[in-house]
Structure formats: C-alpha cells, structure tokens
Design a protein around this motif. Structure first.
Motif, mmCIF file in Angstrom:
data_model
loop_
_atom_site.group_PDB
_atom_site.id
_atom_site.type_symbol
_atom_site.label_atom_id
_atom_site.label_comp_id
_atom_site.label_asym_id
_atom_site.label_seq_id
_atom_site.Cartn_x
_atom_site.Cartn_y
_atom_site.Cartn_z
ATOM 1 N N UNK A 30 0.841 -1.200 0.000
ATOM 2 C CA UNK A 30 0.000 0.000 0.000
ATOM 3 C C UNK A 30 0.877 1.251 0.000
ATOM 4 N N UNK A 31 1.717 1.398 1.019
ATOM 5 C CA UNK A 31 2.683 2.495 1.028
ATOM 6 C C UNK A 31 3.982 2.112 0.327
ATOM 7 N N UNK A 32 4.165 0.833 0.056
ATOM 8 C CA UNK A 32 5.295 0.350 -0.747
ATOM 9 C C UNK A 32 4.715 -0.452 -1.907
ATOM 10 N N UNK A 33 5.574 -0.869 -2.813
ATOM 11 C CA UNK A 33 5.097 -1.658 -3.954
ATOM 12 C C UNK A 33 4.899 -3.130 -3.601
ATOM 13 N N UNK A 34 5.126 -3.483 -2.359
ATOM 14 C CA UNK A 34 4.875 -4.838 -1.905
ATOM 15 C C UNK A 34 6.075 -5.760 -1.976
ATOM 16 N N UNK A 35 7.131 -5.336 -2.634
ATOM 17 C CA UNK A 35 8.317 -6.184 -2.700
ATOM 18 C C UNK A 35 9.129 -6.019 -1.427
ATOM 19 N N UNK A 36 9.744 -7.097 -0.988
ATOM 20 C CA UNK A 36 10.596 -7.074 0.201
ATOM 21 C C UNK A 36 12.048 -7.121 -0.266
ATOM 22 N N UNK A 37 12.836 -6.183 0.177
ATOM 23 C CA UNK A 37 14.237 -6.071 -0.223
ATOM 24 C C UNK A 37 15.129 -6.370 0.978
ATOM 25 N N UNK A 38 16.071 -7.285 0.790
ATOM 26 C CA UNK A 38 17.023 -7.632 1.843
ATOM 27 C C UNK A 38 18.435 -7.465 1.309
ATOM 28 N N UNK A 39 19.281 -6.788 2.084
ATOM 29 C CA UNK A 39 20.684 -6.644 1.728
ATOM 30 C C UNK A 39 21.446 -7.904 2.091
ATOM 31 N N UNK A 40 22.679 -7.972 1.664
ATOM 32 C CA UNK A 40 23.553 -9.113 1.976
ATOM 33 C C UNK A 40 23.675 -9.328 3.474
ATOM 34 N N UNK A 41 23.574 -8.249 4.236
ATOM 35 C CA UNK A 41 23.694 -8.347 5.691
ATOM 36 C C UNK A 41 22.377 -8.740 6.360
ATOM 37 N N UNK A 42 21.329 -8.981 5.553
ATOM 38 C CA UNK A 42 20.041 -9.380 6.094
ATOM 39 C C UNK A 42 19.138 -8.219 6.470
ATOM 40 N N UNK A 43 19.629 -7.013 6.326
ATOM 41 C CA UNK A 43 18.808 -5.847 6.658
ATOM 42 C C UNK A 43 17.758 -5.605 5.573
ATOM 43 N N UNK A 44 16.581 -5.254 6.058
ATOM 44 C CA UNK A 44 15.476 -4.963 5.152
ATOM 45 C C UNK A 44 15.494 -3.486 4.767
ATOM 46 N N UNK A 45 15.199 -3.223 3.508
ATOM 47 C CA UNK A 45 15.007 -1.854 3.062
ATOM 48 C C UNK A 45 13.633 -1.753 2.412
ATOM 49 N N UNK A 46 13.097 -0.576 2.383
ATOM 50 C CA UNK A 46 11.794 -0.334 1.750
ATOM 51 C C UNK A 46 11.890 0.959 0.958
#
Length: 182
Positions: A30-46
C-alpha cells in the motif's frame, strides 16, 4: 493529472470520505510496492513514494489523524513514520481489525469516521468495518471487491496520495490546499 482529477468521484464515496477523522494505511503493498528487499547483511530496506508521504502530512495538517497498521515489524517503517510525524504506528498486528477498533476507541471515534487503505487479505477485516474502505489499484481481487473505492495508481506509486486527496476533496479542503502551494 488534470486539476479536476477527483471530479468523477461518486456522491456516495464523497459522503463517506467527508466523515473521515482517522485514515489507516497498510504498509507493504500500500505504502510500498509490496516487494521485500534484503541486503547481503540481512537488513530490510523499503521504498516509499514522496507523494504518499506528503499526502499523509497534508491529512494531519488538516485535522485528520493518520495511522499505519501493518502485520510485519520493520525498522524502515518506524523511521518513515517518525519522519512524517505519525503518532499512530502499529507494527506486528496479526489482527488488523482489532487494532483499528482499539484505535477508534482510544480516539473516541465511530467506525464510519475511519478510512482503511489496503491491498491484500489481512486488510479485509478492518476494511469491512471502516466507513471508507479503499483498495489500491493492484490490490488482490477480493480486496478490490470489498472496497468502496479503488485508486488508479498502484501501491507504493501514489495510491495513498490519491486516498488522501479524496478525503481532503470530500471535506472541502482541497481548494485551500491548492492555494497554499501557489
């Protein structure tokens, strides 16, 4: 977008939107496009759209409370909510309807004074009690069927801003908003 882009809104939707005192938004999809992004370090970004953020801030500036109700727990959500000055942020909500009901009770508001904007099945229960249920353009078909109104833009791409603009328009506050930015 035309200056009259909200002129096609049916009268019953305008009547619902005119009563809104709190607008609740799902986050992922809704406020994001629904995709989940994870960096190599496991951190989530939006990724959040700035148009949506300004829409939320304009609701607040015009006396409409804003809430985020999300099933997931995410540090980027907390950061974005803080940046926007949102006081009502509910993460880790397995029962979004109960969360919305608690918020309404705390604010001493009736369900018809609430809007719920969502995209997927967990958003259905709170949408069913909200006075204005909004589905983003790319919502699951069952969510779209349950909504009173559906945005033209997809989640994370300005859909929340459309919902904000609808509420401000229905409450007769859009002309003052347009004038504010001259």
């Amino acid at each position: 977008m035309s200056t009259n882009y909200l002129s096609h809104i049916p009268p019953d939707i305008l009547a619902r939107a005119a009563k809104i005192r709190v607008a609740a938004f799902d986050v992922d999809g809704t406020l994001t496009d629904g995709r989940l992004w994870y960096g190599e370090d496991g951190r989530e970004t939006k990724v959040f759209h700035v148009h949506d953020g300004l829409g939320l801030k304009r609701l607040l500036a015009n006396g409409v409370q804003v809430a985020l109700i999300t099933a997931r727990i995410s540090h980027p959500v907390a950061l974005r909510a803080e940046e926007l000055g949102l006081a009502h942020v509910y993460q880790g909500q397995g029962d979004k309807r109960a969360c919305l009901e608690s918020l309404l009770e705390a604010l001493n508001l009736a369900p018809e004074q609430a809007a719920m904007v969502g995209d997927d099945l967990p958003d259905l229960p709170p949408m069913r009690i909200a006075g204005l249920a909004v589905a983003v353009a790319n919502a699951h078909p069952w969510v779209a069927e349950a909504a009173h109104w559906q945005t033209r833009l997809p989640g994370g791409m300005g859909a929340a801003r459309e919902a904000c603009d609808l509420i401000l328009h229905a409450q007769g506050k859009d002309a003052a908003e347009r004038e504010r930015w001259r």
